[in-house]
Write a protein that holds these residues in place. Structure first.
Motif, PDB file in Angstrom:
ATOM      1  N   ALA A  62      41.917  45.995  53.318  1.00 43.33           N
ATOM      2  CA  ALA A  62      40.967  46.235  52.219  1.00 43.33           C
ATOM      3  C   ALA A  62      40.255  44.945  51.843  1.00 43.33           C
ATOM      4  O   ALA A  62      40.835  43.848  51.899  1.00 43.33           O
ATOM      5  N   THR A  63      39.007  45.080  51.424  1.00 45.59           N
ATOM      6  CA  THR A  63      38.208  43.910  51.046  1.00 45.59           C
ATOM      7  C   THR A  63      37.839  43.904  49.567  1.00 45.59           C
ATOM      8  O   THR A  63      37.167  42.977  49.102  1.00 45.59           O
ATOM      9  N   ASN A  64      38.268  44.928  48.816  1.00 46.32           N
ATOM     10  CA  ASN A  64      37.836  45.025  47.418  1.00 46.32           C
ATOM     11  C   ASN A  64      38.873  44.499  46.438  1.00 46.32           C
ATOM     12  O   ASN A  64      38.810  44.782  45.248  1.00 46.32           O
ATOM     13  N   ILE A  65      39.865  43.758  46.926  1.00 46.08           N
ATOM     14  CA  ILE A  65      40.936  43.257  46.052  1.00 46.08           C
ATOM     15  C   ILE A  65      40.789  41.758  45.826  1.00 46.08           C
ATOM     16  O   ILE A  65      40.166  41.048  46.620  1.00 46.08           O
ATOM     17  N   LYS A  66      41.431  41.298  44.735  1.00 45.55           N
ATOM     18  CA  LYS A  66      41.434  39.852  44.418  1.00 45.55           C
ATOM     19  C   LYS A  66      42.683  39.550  43.593  1.00 45.55           C
ATOM     20  O   LYS A  66      43.383  40.472  43.125  1.00 45.55           O
ATOM     21  N   GLU A  67      42.939  38.316  43.416  1.00 47.66           N
ATOM     22  CA  GLU A  67      44.103  37.928  42.604  1.00 47.66           C
ATOM     23  C   GLU A  67      43.929  38.422  41.170  1.00 47.66           C
ATOM     24  O   GLU A  67      42.833  38.339  40.609  1.00 47.66           O
ATOM     25  N   GLY A  68      45.015  38.958  40.612  1.00 46.25           N
ATOM     26  CA  GLY A  68      44.986  39.480  39.247  1.00 46.25           C
ATOM     27  C   GLY A  68      44.762  40.976  39.176  1.00 46.25           C
ATOM     28  O   GLY A  68      44.937  41.578  38.110  1.00 46.25           O
ATOM     29  N   ASP A  69      44.379  41.622  40.312  1.00 45.43           N
ATOM     30  CA  ASP A  69      44.207  43.072  40.324  1.00 45.43           C
ATOM     31  C   ASP A  69      45.561  43.763  40.281  1.00 45.43           C
ATOM     32  O   ASP A  69      46.559  43.265  40.832  1.00 45.43           O
ATOM     33  N   LYS A  70      45.549  44.916  39.633  1.00 43.13           N
ATOM     34  CA  LYS A  70      46.748  45.756  39.633  1.00 43.13           C
ATOM     35  C   LYS A  70      46.474  46.968  40.512  1.00 43.13           C
ATOM     36  O   LYS A  70      45.442  47.645  40.361  1.00 43.13           O
ATOM     37  N   VAL A  71      47.396  47.211  41.435  1.00 45.04           N
ATOM     38  CA  VAL A  71      47.165  48.223  42.468  1.00 45.04           C
ATOM     39  C   VAL A  71      48.436  49.051  42.698  1.00 45.04           C
ATOM     40  O   VAL A  71      49.537  48.593  42.377  1.00 45.04           O
ATOM     41  N   PRO A  72      48.300  50.263  43.285  1.00 42.50           N
ATOM     42  CA  PRO A  72      49.492  51.035  43.668  1.00 42.50           C
ATOM     43  C   PRO A  72      50.090  50.457  44.957  1.00 42.50           C
ATOM     44  O   PRO A  72      49.355  50.184  45.910  1.00 42.50           O
ATOM     45  N   VAL A  73      51.399  50.290  44.960  1.00 42.98           N
ATOM     46  CA  VAL A  73      52.091  49.723  46.127  1.00 42.98           C
ATOM     47  C   VAL A  73      53.149  50.717  46.598  1.00 42.98           C
ATOM     48  O   VAL A  73      54.047  51.089  45.835  1.00 42.98           O
ATOM     49  N   SER A  95      45.078  53.574  48.500  1.00 44.33           N
ATOM     50  CA  SER A  95      43.794  54.028  47.969  1.00 44.33           C
ATOM     51  C   SER A  95      44.035  55.246  47.087  1.00 44.33           C
ATOM     52  O   SER A  95      45.138  55.814  47.062  1.00 44.33           O
ATOM     53  N   ALA A  96      42.994  55.673  46.357  1.00 45.95           N
ATOM     54  CA  ALA A  96      43.123  56.858  45.505  1.00 45.95           C
ATOM     55  C   ALA A  96      43.422  58.095  46.344  1.00 45.95           C
ATOM     56  O   ALA A  96      44.236  58.946  45.980  1.00 45.95           O
ATOM     57  N   GLN A 101      36.181  53.503  45.727  1.00 50.28           N
ATOM     58  CA  GLN A 101      36.154  54.667  46.614  1.00 50.28           C
ATOM     59  C   GLN A 101      36.315  54.253  48.072  1.00 50.28           C
ATOM     60  O   GLN A 101      36.846  54.994  48.883  1.00 50.28           O
ATOM     61  N   GLU A 102      35.841  53.062  48.391  1.00 49.70           N
ATOM     62  CA  GLU A 102      35.871  52.603  49.782  1.00 49.70           C
ATOM     63  C   GLU A 102      37.053  51.682  50.075  1.00 49.70           C
ATOM     64  O   GLU A 102      37.151  51.141  51.188  1.00 49.70           O
ATOM     65  N   GLY A 103      37.927  51.492  49.101  1.00 47.03           N
ATOM     66  CA  GLY A 103      39.037  50.566  49.336  1.00 47.03           C
ATOM     67  C   GLY A 103      40.271  50.940  48.540  1.00 47.03           C
ATOM     68  O   GLY A 103      40.571  52.115  48.312  1.00 47.03           O
TER      69      GLY A 103
END
Length: 798
Positions: free
Chosen positions: A80-91, A120-121, A136-138
């Protein structure tokens, strides 16, 4: 109606046993069509905080991510290219299961270990339509306040059970979450709680200061409530709202549109939001369409408006098709800062007609068609404004504009418990009946004759005591009603004489190789041109349908001929040959137009023949066979003219001097209109008259004691003279001694003068009291010859 259990629990303490819930609700009238379980398979997926993002040492398109999942920090490789440090994501951790049942395990990607997967969603079964494009794309980027380490299923409410209810047209109040919650509460004797609406109305302005509402079509619009919101911020709605909309089959758009859809699903009242800056003059006018007005609706289609359609307009232009869909010229966009929130009540039949004419049906129109409580308008508008304030989507102006020309009051329906028990065969106490009605929010008052029910305005289906009986029966439980045998006089069912005659006709036709067809009573106005009907023909005096299925089914038929030709054409185009068809059906003949009373429904029979070896006499023979079966004797085939038949090859049929129909070869022009390439023969007869002339009376005669005398008579006449006229003359002159006369030969050729024909008849003479002498028979033959010569200039064939 899709009803998520999580949403339902906001209003009633739903039983945990979903199967029992479905069974009980089905028995109380809310039929369950299906049950869907969402997110059940998802497991071991948590919320993680990205602490570090680095490029993959061995792959240009991969990233190595360090993610804190609460209990530990993991390394995950992702593309994925839409992430950065500090993002909260499902793992998805090692051993996790994502949507679709896919298992996640530790692995190595290009020699770098990955302890799980960022999701992703879509991989969580979450519709990403309402999310930002980059999400939507990441990877699914969660809000900043998402708790690290929390189970994603709980945070996003991914696990839910959705019940699909079949809602009958009379129960429009159940097309909402609160409506179904009310049914659950009544069925299970639970408390039904609807939280009070609390509005801050932070703006100093009032809605009455900035907006004006006028209802010109009061017969089509019963109420119009408008609230104004300023400082609007258009953004995605919160994830919990998106999820609830998704489980109800609605795709998220943005916070304002989602709120209107959310309230429609929750309360059953459709709402619409206009960009108020695009409403000229700050004025809403509810009126009929004014042709040639057009409107580009939100689905990107340009719609033609007419005077039968209810339109929402400003002072210069239409803004929406009322109750169906809004216009693109006032839609909510990212630049919208002020909105006018519409909560209105429209006439259901008008919305249904408009929806059908436009070929456009929406969740909104579907609800309006079935009828909505006008008292719900203000509550729905306030609830939407409450959500707008809660989500920080804008500031609500004080007050509202409410145009309510015809206020409604509660219906009062008297009922008697004894009568109800008699109808149901039960012994339900009056107190239990009152309790059932109270659970349905129907108040009950005691009267001198029994009770009266004060029906709330949202129960538009309750109008009489029979409706009260139904409410008590379904909540009490249809399965608890006693099983009893019917009582009363039993009438032995049988066919009347006309029905028996009709069955005889059908059996006879089928026995002779004919196939029965059934066609629509609705036809196209073009059929009269197709069968060459004159402009002044009575057949063109037709009944036009108010709500036709389309142009091809817009009038009631006045003849069966076009229907038969349609079927013949269809069968020939599908390689069927030698057709023998019949249809029994009604035609609808108005006594006066426009209609003031029901039309005359004339039952007719249509017979059609088509094939290479078929001629008019096959058609004539089957008609005569029907007459003989019904013991109809005094009938005639008279050469005639009819616009649908070939000139000179058509006969009018009479019984006792009364015309009953036509038979003949279909005109070539008509065949061409129906793309029929073979000769076709058709008859249309008045079946009502035929059946009235039918008889089952049987007269027995003793066998003749004396022999018959046979004679053959061959005459030459002009070719225009009909055999039936000659036979009638022979019978008249032959008198009682002539027992039978039949035509057995017709000849035209080289031995007969041009313009003439030879006709040969077989005559049988018999007397009941003696044997006829040759002289007696010869004298009668001589009289017949003389009579035929005098009347038809007939001569004996040499």
């Amino acid at each position: 109606m899709l009803v998520p259990i999580r949403w339902l629990k906001d209003f009633v303490d739903v039983p945990n046993d979903i199967n029992e819930l479905s069974k009980r609700l089905t028995m109380s009238g809310s039929n369950v069509e299906g049950i869907e379980h969402y997110g059940k398979e998802i497991s071991n997926v948590v919320i993680g905080l990205i602490t570090k993002v680095e490029k993959h040492p061995n792959a240009d398109k991969l990233l190595v991510v360090q993610v804190n999942v609460g209990t530990e920090e993991l390394q995950v490789v992702t593309g994925a290219t839409n992430i950065k440090e500090g993002d909260k994501v499902p793992v998805a951790l090692h051993g996790a299961t994502i949507a679709g049942g896919k298992k996640i395990k530790k692995s190595k990607l290009r020699q770098v270990e990955s302890a799980g997967m960022l999701c992703s969603a879509e991989e969580l079964g979450f519709d990403d339509h309402g999310l930002p494009k980059e999400v939507q794309e990441g990877i699914f980027i969660l809000p900043e306040n998402a708790p690290v380490g929390a189970d994603i299923k709980e945070y996003l409410n991914l696990e839910d059970t959705v019940i699909d209810f079949e809602i009958t047209p009379n129960r429009s109040d159940c097309l909402s979450i609160t409506g179904m919650a009310r049914e659950v509460a009544a069925t299970f004797k639970l408390d039904f709680n609807v939280p009070a609406i609390c509005l801050k109305e932070e703006s100093e302005k009032t809605a009455q200061d900035v907006a004006k509402i006028y209802i010109e079509a009061e017969d089509l619009c019963h109420r119009y409530v408008a609230r104004i919101v300023e400082d609007v911020v258009i953004k995605p709605s919160p994830l919990w709202m998106q999820r609830r909309l998704q489980t109800c089959g609605v795709r998220p758009i943005n916070n304002i549109v989602d709120i209107t859809n959310y309230v429609m699903l929750e309360l059953g009242q459709p709402l619409h939001a206009f960009d108020f800056d695009k409403v000229e003059g700050g004025t809403i006018i509810v009126r009929r369409g004014k042709p040639p007005e057009k409107l580009d609706t939100l689905d990107g289609v340009t719609r033609d408006l007419n005077e039968n359609m209810l339109v929402i307009a400003d002072i210069n232009k239409p803004l929406a098709v009322a109750g169906v869909m809004g216009g693109a010229n006032s839609e909510i966009t990212p630049t919208t800062t002020r909105i006018l929130l519409e909560s209105a009540n429209f006439l259901g039949s008008s919305i249904r007609q408009t929806s059908r004419q436009l070929g456009l049906r929406s969740e909104s129109s579907m609800r309006f068609e079935k009828g909505i409580d006008p008292n719900l308008c203000l509550k729905a508008a306030d609830r939407a404004c409450e959500l707008i304030e809660q989500l920080g989507a804008g500031k609500v102006l004080k007050g509202y504009v409410d145009v309510f020309p015809r206020k409604t009051s509660s219906k009062v329906v008297p009922f008697n418990p004894e009568r109800i028990n008699k109808v149901l065969g039960t012994d339900i106490s009056a107190d239990e009946m009152v309790d059932i009605l109270n659970r349905l929010e129907i108040k009950v008052n005691t009267t001198s004759d029994g009770f009266e029910a004060i029906v709330p305005s949202f129960r538009m289906d309750i109008t009489q005591e029979a409706d009260i009986v139904e409410e008590i029966a379904r909540i009490y439980g249809y399965d608890r009603l006693p099983i009893t045998l019917p009582e009363g006089n039993v009438t032995h069912g049988r066919l009347n004489s006309q029905q028996k005659y009709l069955n005889d006709i059908k059996d006879l036709l089928v026995h002779n190789g004919y196939s029965e067809i059934y066609t629509y009573s609705f036809v196209s106005p073009k059929v009269f041109d197709n069968i060459n009907a004159p402009k002044e023909s009575d057949l063109r005096q037709v009944i036009t349908l108010l709500n036709p299925l389309g142009e091809d089914h817009s009038i009631m038929r006045t003849t069966l001929i076009p229907n038969m030709l349609d079927v013949v054409s269809f069968n020939l185009s599908h390689k069927a040959h030698d057709l023998k068809l019949f249809e029994v059906g009604a035609v609808y003949l108005p006594k006066k137009l426009p209609l003031e009373e029901l039309p005359y429904e004339n039952k007719r029979i249509s017979i059609g023949l088509c094939g290479d070896t078929i001629d008019f006499y096959d058609l004539k023979q089957i008609i005569e066979t029907i007459f003989n079966k019904l013991q109809i004797r005094d009938y005639k085939f008279i050469q005639s003219r009819h616009f649908a038949f070939h000139t000179g090859r058509c006969a009018c049929i009479e019984i006792d001097g009364q015309e009953i129909g036509y038979a003949g070869e279909v005109h070539p022009d008509v065949l061409e209109n129906y793309e029929i390439s073979k000769k076709t023969y058709l008859a249309e007869l008045n079946l009502d008259t035929i059946l009235s002339k039918a008889s089952r009376k049987i007269v027995f005669k003793p066998l003749p004691k004396f022999p018959a005398s046979d004679r053959d008579l061959a005459i030459v006449v002009k070719e225009r003279i009909l055999a039936d006229d000659i036979i009638s003359t022979i019978k008249e002159i032959g008198g009682e001694l002539l027992e039978k006369v039949e035509l057995f030969d017709v000849y035209q050729g080289s031995q007969i003068a041009k313009g003439y024909k030879s006709m040969a008849f077989s005559l049988i003479f018999r007397a009941e009291d003696r044997t006829l002498t040759d002289k007696e028979v010869n004298d009668i033959i001589e009289k017949i010859q003389t009579g035929l010569y005098e009347k038809f200039d007939a001569t004996l064939r040499k």
